[in-house]
Design a protein around this motif. Structure first.
Motif, PDB file in Angstrom:
ATOM      1  N   ASN A  98       0.759  -1.158   0.011  1.00 41.62           N
ATOM      2  CA  ASN A  98      -0.091   0.070  -0.022  1.00 41.62           C
ATOM      3  C   ASN A  98       0.907   1.042  -0.017  1.00 41.62           C
ATOM      4  O   ASN A  98       0.606   2.046  -0.639  1.00 41.62           O
ATOM      5  N   ALA A  99       2.028   1.090   0.909  1.00 43.69           N
ATOM      6  CA  ALA A  99       2.625   2.441   1.106  1.00 43.69           C
ATOM      7  C   ALA A  99       3.353   2.852  -0.200  1.00 43.69           C
ATOM      8  O   ALA A  99       3.696   4.000  -0.521  1.00 43.69           O
ATOM      9  N   ASP A 132      -6.130   7.130   8.440  1.00 40.74           N
ATOM     10  CA  ASP A 132      -5.018   6.206   7.820  1.00 40.74           C
ATOM     11  C   ASP A 132      -3.986   6.941   7.596  1.00 40.74           C
ATOM     12  O   ASP A 132      -4.210   8.062   6.724  1.00 40.74           O
ATOM     13  N   ASN A 133      -2.714   6.752   8.142  1.00 41.97           N
ATOM     14  CA  ASN A 133      -1.533   7.595   7.555  1.00 41.97           C
ATOM     15  C   ASN A 133      -1.390   7.546   6.118  1.00 41.97           C
ATOM     16  O   ASN A 133      -0.981   8.430   5.382  1.00 41.97           O
ATOM     17  N   ARG A 134      -1.331   6.363   5.526  1.00 39.98           N
ATOM     18  CA  ARG A 134      -1.502   6.163   4.230  1.00 39.98           C
ATOM     19  C   ARG A 134      -1.991   7.050   3.158  1.00 39.98           C
ATOM     20  O   ARG A 134      -3.203   7.281   3.604  1.00 39.98           O
ATOM     21  N   HIS A 164       0.949  11.113   7.371  1.00 44.41           N
ATOM     22  CA  HIS A 164       1.913  11.785   8.485  1.00 44.41           C
ATOM     23  C   HIS A 164       1.582  12.572   9.646  1.00 44.41           C
ATOM     24  O   HIS A 164       1.866  13.121  10.301  1.00 44.41           O
ATOM     25  N   VAL A 165      -0.037  13.058   9.438  1.00 49.49           N
ATOM     26  CA  VAL A 165      -0.410  13.631  10.587  1.00 49.49           C
ATOM     27  C   VAL A 165      -2.258  13.322  10.722  1.00 49.49           C
ATOM     28  O   VAL A 165      -2.762  13.483   9.624  1.00 49.49           O
ATOM     29  N   VAL A 166      -2.485  12.590  11.815  1.00 51.25           N
ATOM     30  CA  VAL A 166      -3.862  12.387  12.053  1.00 51.25           C
ATOM     31  C   VAL A 166      -4.079  12.864  13.473  1.00 51.25           C
ATOM     32  O   VAL A 166      -3.561  12.391  14.374  1.00 51.25           O
ATOM     33  N   GLU A 209      -0.827   1.780  14.930  1.00 53.45           N
ATOM     34  CA  GLU A 209      -1.256   2.631  14.131  1.00 53.45           C
ATOM     35  C   GLU A 209      -2.729   2.429  13.482  1.00 53.45           C
ATOM     36  O   GLU A 209      -3.504   2.139  14.098  1.00 53.45           O
ATOM     37  N   ALA A 210      -2.879   2.618  12.141  1.00 51.16           N
ATOM     38  CA  ALA A 210      -4.278   2.797  11.571  1.00 51.16           C
ATOM     39  C   ALA A 210      -4.914   1.395  11.691  1.00 51.16           C
ATOM     40  O   ALA A 210      -4.187   0.368  11.623  1.00 51.16           O
TER      41      ALA A 210
END
Length: 393
Positions: free
Chosen positions: A25-26, A106-108, A192-194, A265-266
């Motif tokens: 995904n990344a 989701d950070n992605r 990179h920001v949530v 994480e997510a």
């Protein structure tokens, strides 16, 4: 040494498969943000439990109470932000306060985001959005958020993929209706920001929070000189270096760091995670102060008054706060650390580079951090549950 980095309930093949899915995904070069559905969200439909140990949730940690710190400026700014949207924009930005949308962050960069994006806002709307963030966050927290957004623009420059990474690919949703007495909140969601920000009366729960960057410093381009996550990096290292040999041997759960280590994480709202590392009761006074300063680096992204309330909650459990470490302990090392107590979970991770410089080893140029409220109060859910129970009679 036993690898404490993988939740014990996950078979190895699941952990490996998850890592492979994450990597694919990344690195995916799906260029559009809006098309496409959310992938890899297995826990969103599961009932919310929160981060707990294998002993299960610890009860009675959170209660509805007045903090004496006003949330009025946040409410007023949120109302102004919503008033500045068109009817159509507002309709897709506002969700019920108990909606599962909270849990779909989701950070992605590839999943479809909800709400309104900074990329489609007018200048006036952006100003109102940042005003809402400014009233919610400390000056440091707001600057950090904006700098991470800028560095996402730097990543777009380096990768030559501005349609995939840029400073405006961030989305805001509002849960519930901003109110003096009823629960509500907002979410900022992007690469990179949530930030999840829940409000009930004058109480605030700001978690989960995900912050990081790749790169962590812009050495050229539009945002040259922008740098983030250095205090989080250095204060963690300072604490491990203050420990005695015996303390270090308890804190360090793995000497080698070969990959990515963050666990919450997510879509990891219901992870079972047992305490690991060195317990706070074994620290001397100066070490305890260093641990508090480390935690405050993260908690201090909230406005000062609410940050103080949160830190007093953290201090009550300081002796049962664990500090765990993976990796080296020199000024050049890459590492992971975790701070874990009944009321706070912090993870810091040097990660492999993804775009545009793929690396097989972790590097200081790619950092992820997560802050969670264990035992069911991420997104303010335990307080929300109590609110509903007290109003159902």
């Amino acid at each position: 040494m036993k690898n404490m980095n993988r939740p014990s309930h996950l078979p190895r093949w699941v952990a490996v498969a998850t890592a492979l899915i994450f990597c694919s995904n990344a690195v995916s070069s799906l260029h559009a943000q809006r098309p496409g559905g959310r992938r890899g969200a297995p826990t969103v439909d599961e009932p919310f439990v929160g981060i707990v140990t294998s002993q299960g949730p610890q009860k009675g940690l959170f209660k509805i109470e007045s903090t004496g710190v006003s949330t009025e400026p946040v409410r007023i700014a949120a109302e102004a932000f919503l008033a500045g949207l068109t009817d159509q924009q507002r309709e897709r930005t506002v969700f019920p306060v108990d909606d599962t949308e909270w849990r779909k962050w989701d950070n992605r960069h590839s999943p479809k985001r909800q709400g309104i994006g900074f990329d489609e806002m007018t200048e006036a709307q952006r100003t109102l959005a940042f005003e809402m963030l400014q009233q919610s966050l400390s000056a440091k927290g707001l600057k950090k958020t904006k700098d991470i957004m800028k560095l996402n623009g730097t990543l777009g420059e380096l990768a030559k993929r501005p349609q995939e990474y840029n400073e405006w690919l961030y989305w805001i949703t509002v849960m519930g209706t901003p109110s003096k007495t009823e629960p509500w909140g907002w979410q900022l969601d992007g690469h990179h920001v949530v930030i999840n920000y829940f409000v009930l009366g004058d109480q605030v729960v700001m978690s989960p929070v995900f912050m990081g960057s790749e790169p962590v410093e812009a050495k050229q381009g539009k945002f040259a000189g922008t740098i983030v996550m250095q205090d989080e990096q250095d204060k963690g290292l300072n604490l491990i270096q203050m420990l005695t040999g015996d303390q270090r041997s308890e804190a360090i759960i793995m000497n080698r760091k070969d990959g990515n280590n963050n666990l919450t994480e997510a879509y990891k709202d219901n992870v079972k995670l047992d305490y690991a590392g060195l317990i706070g009761s074994k620290l001397d006074d100066s070490q305890k102060q260093a641990l508090l300063q480390l935690i405050e680096e993260y908690v201090g992204n909230m406005r000062e008054g609410h940050s103080k309330v949160r830190m007093s909650e953290v201090e009550k459990h300081l002796d049962e706060t664990y500090f765990a470490w993976i990796g080296g302990t020199t000024d050049q090392s890459v590492y992971y650390y975790r701070v874990h107590s009944p009321v706070i979970l912090i993870e810091f991770d040097h990660q492999r580079r993804v775009a545009p410089f793929h690396t097989s080893k972790p590097t200081r140029d790619h950092i992820h951090t997560v802050v969670r409220t264990p035992n069911g109060n991420d997104y303010g859910k335990d307080i929300l549950r109590q609110h509903y129970e007290s109003h159902s009679h």
